[in-house]
Design a protein around this motif. Structure first.
Motif, short mmCIF file in Angstrom:
data_model
loop_
_atom_site.label_atom_id
_atom_site.label_comp_id
_atom_site.label_asym_id
_atom_site.label_seq_id
_atom_site.Cartn_x
_atom_site.Cartn_y
_atom_site.Cartn_z
N GLY A 97 34.53 71.60 40.72
CA GLY A 97 34.55 71.53 39.92
C GLY A 97 34.15 72.66 38.88
N ALA A 98 35.52 73.82 38.33
CA ALA A 98 34.58 74.74 37.41
C ALA A 98 32.56 74.43 36.50
CB ALA A 98 35.16 74.92 36.32
N HIS A 99 32.74 72.76 35.89
CA HIS A 99 32.06 72.66 35.39
C HIS A 99 30.56 71.73 35.74
CE1 HIS A 99 33.91 73.74 31.23
NE2 HIS A 99 35.35 72.19 31.99
N ASP A 114 41.38 70.98 35.77
CA ASP A 114 41.95 70.20 35.61
C ASP A 114 43.42 70.57 35.86
OD1 ASP A 114 42.27 67.39 34.53
OD2 ASP A 114 43.61 68.27 33.06
N GLY A 115 44.11 69.89 36.59
CA GLY A 115 45.27 70.97 37.04
C GLY A 115 45.33 71.44 37.90
N ASP A 116 44.57 72.37 38.24
CA ASP A 116 44.71 73.29 39.65
C ASP A 116 44.60 72.50 40.87
OD1 ASP A 116 44.00 75.14 37.98
OD2 ASP A 116 41.48 75.50 39.19
N THR A 117 45.48 73.39 41.57
CA THR A 117 46.08 72.57 43.42
C THR A 117 45.32 73.95 44.18
OG1 THR A 117 47.53 74.65 42.99
CG2 THR A 117 48.89 71.95 41.72
N ILE A 118 45.30 72.69 45.22
CA ILE A 118 44.80 73.01 45.96
C ILE A 118 45.15 72.68 47.11
CG2 ILE A 118 43.01 72.34 47.95
CD1 ILE A 118 41.62 72.12 45.56
N THR A 119 45.68 73.67 48.41
CA THR A 119 46.81 73.25 49.47
C THR A 119 46.21 73.22 50.65
OG1 THR A 119 47.12 75.77 49.93
CG2 THR A 119 48.60 74.83 48.99
N VAL A 120 46.46 71.83 51.26
CA VAL A 120 46.39 71.86 52.92
C VAL A 120 47.98 72.52 53.50
CG1 VAL A 120 45.64 70.06 54.00
CG2 VAL A 120 45.05 69.66 51.83
N CYS A 123 51.23 70.99 52.69
CA CYS A 123 50.68 69.56 51.47
C CYS A 123 50.25 70.13 50.41
CB CYS A 123 49.95 68.73 51.75
SG CYS A 123 50.73 68.16 53.61
N THR A 124 49.69 69.44 48.71
CA THR A 124 49.03 70.26 48.13
C THR A 124 48.63 69.02 46.65
OG1 THR A 124 51.41 71.69 47.11
CG2 THR A 124 49.86 70.88 45.59
N LEU A 125 47.15 69.47 47.25
CA LEU A 125 46.40 68.36 45.81
C LEU A 125 46.36 68.77 44.79
CD1 LEU A 125 43.15 68.26 48.76
CD2 LEU A 125 45.73 66.81 48.58
N THR A 126 46.48 68.31 43.85
CA THR A 126 46.29 68.09 42.18
C THR A 126 44.81 67.85 41.81
OG1 THR A 126 48.25 68.18 42.22
CG2 THR A 126 47.43 68.36 39.86
N ALA A 127 43.87 68.54 41.52
CA ALA A 127 42.73 68.25 40.65
C ALA A 127 42.55 67.29 39.38
CB ALA A 127 41.88 69.06 40.47
N ILE A 128 42.13 66.04 39.49
CA ILE A 128 42.11 65.63 38.07
C ILE A 128 40.38 65.78 37.91
CG2 ILE A 128 42.40 63.69 36.72
CD1 ILE A 128 44.61 63.29 38.63
N HIS A 129 40.03 66.51 36.35
CA HIS A 129 39.24 65.96 35.97
C HIS A 129 38.56 64.60 34.73
CE1 HIS A 129 35.97 68.85 33.17
NE2 HIS A 129 35.39 67.89 34.31
N THR A 181 43.67 57.05 31.90
CA THR A 181 44.02 57.45 30.94
C THR A 181 44.42 58.92 31.85
OG1 THR A 181 42.87 59.49 29.90
CG2 THR A 181 43.39 57.38 28.29
N LYS A 182 43.58 59.17 32.35
CA LYS A 182 44.64 60.44 33.61
C LYS A 182 45.07 59.62 35.03
CE LYS A 182 41.87 64.32 31.84
NZ LYS A 182 40.51 65.25 31.82
N LEU A 183 44.35 58.47 35.23
CA LEU A 183 44.52 57.37 36.76
C LEU A 183 45.25 57.00 36.41
CD1 LEU A 183 40.90 57.93 38.04
CD2 LEU A 183 43.09 59.22 38.44
N PHE A 184 44.85 55.59 35.50
CA PHE A 184 45.25 54.50 35.57
C PHE A 184 47.01 54.56 34.80
CE2 PHE A 184 41.71 52.73 36.76
CZ PHE A 184 41.82 51.55 37.77
N ASP A 185 46.83 55.02 33.09
CA ASP A 185 47.72 55.27 33.03
C ASP A 185 49.15 56.14 33.49
OD1 ASP A 185 47.18 53.95 31.61
OD2 ASP A 185 46.51 55.61 29.55
N ARG A 186 49.05 57.14 34.26
CA ARG A 186 50.01 58.28 34.95
C ARG A 186 50.40 57.73 36.22
NH1 ARG A 186 46.60 64.15 33.79
NH2 ARG A 186 46.04 63.50 31.58
N LEU A 187 49.78 56.60 37.19
CA LEU A 187 49.97 56.18 38.43
C LEU A 187 49.90 55.29 38.62
CD1 LEU A 187 47.20 59.21 40.13
CD2 LEU A 187 49.10 59.45 39.74
N PRO A 188 51.06 54.97 39.67
CA PRO A 188 51.90 53.91 39.84
C PRO A 188 50.93 52.52 40.99
CG PRO A 188 52.34 55.44 41.49
CD PRO A 188 51.39 55.96 40.40
#
Length: 218
Positions: A97-99, A114-120, A123-129, A181-188
């Motif tokens: 993380g940048a910070h 936040d929102g950057d992607t890292i490939t495997v 496959c793609t991982l999305t960063a959540i700050h 807000t970034k995990l529970f509200d967005r993900l099932p």
């Protein structure tokens, strides 16, 4: 045997086989840190989440397949104790993380926002700050196109609560807000998450407990 995510210090790794991604979980070090090796099943590219400790065991896990990248979820020393040795042995590119990067004594090649992607591989991982455990902690989301989401939360979310905010109400409020807000509200509910220590869980098992976490303040 099916994956449980229950691993013990010095014990064998546990492997989860998704349709496109292999997830291997192992405990290392004196603080019971989880390290995760991700491998794309089509390309065989491998990415490590948290080179926490015991570099020889981590390198044994990596094996001859090589290591393309190491992602450090945050700046606390128990999550990067083996990073220098692993990078020296593999030449892997480092991400953080940048910070939080300034708090990691191994140079970070790629600063993650936040929102950057890292490939495997494919496959793609999305960063959540997530702010509160540290200023620059990141979670990594693999939104499996063939199944449920998978989330690597570092020390920001565990079964039973958010990560340690060291008695700071401001940091606790920030972390609980971001996790909500970034995990529970967005993900099932079926989203499986993999923390920096201890057992895994799913968001649905933890969601009803959020008011309790808010009330107790940790």
């Amino acid at each position: 045997m099916s994956y449980t995510g229950k691993v013990t210090e010095g014990g064998p790794a546990d492997v989860r086989e998704l349709s496109r991604l292999m997830i291997t979980k192992m405990v290392v070090g004196d603080f019971g840190n989880n390290t995760y090796l991700l491998r794309c099943r089509r390309t065989d590219e491998q990415v490590l989440v948290d080179a926490a400790a015991e570099p020889e065991r981590i390198l044994s896990l990596v094996g001859r397949g090589g290591l393309a990248k190491v992602v450090t979820t945050h700046q606390h020393g128990d999550h990067w104790g083996a990073l220098a040795d692993v990078v020296e042995a593999t030449g892997a590119t480092t991400y953080a993380g940048a910070h939080d990067a300034e708090g990691i004594p191994v140079p970070t090649d790629v600063l993650v926002e936040d929102g950057d992607t890292i490939t495997v591989g494919d496959c793609t991982l999305t960063a959540i700050h997530l702010v509160g455990h540290t200023p620059g902690s990141i979670a990594l989301l693999y939104d499996d196109p063939d199944g449920t989401p998978h989330l690597f939360t570092g020390d920001c979310l565990f079964p039973g609560g958010v990560g340690n905010t060291f008695g700071s109400k401001e940091n606790f409020d920030s972390l609980l807000h971001d996790v909500t807000t970034k995990l529970f509200d967005r993900l099932p509910d079926e989203t499986w998450f993999y923390p920096g220590h201890g057992d895994d869980s799913v968001l649905g098992a933890e969601r009803p407990k959020i008011p309790e976490w808010r009330e107790r303040g940790w």
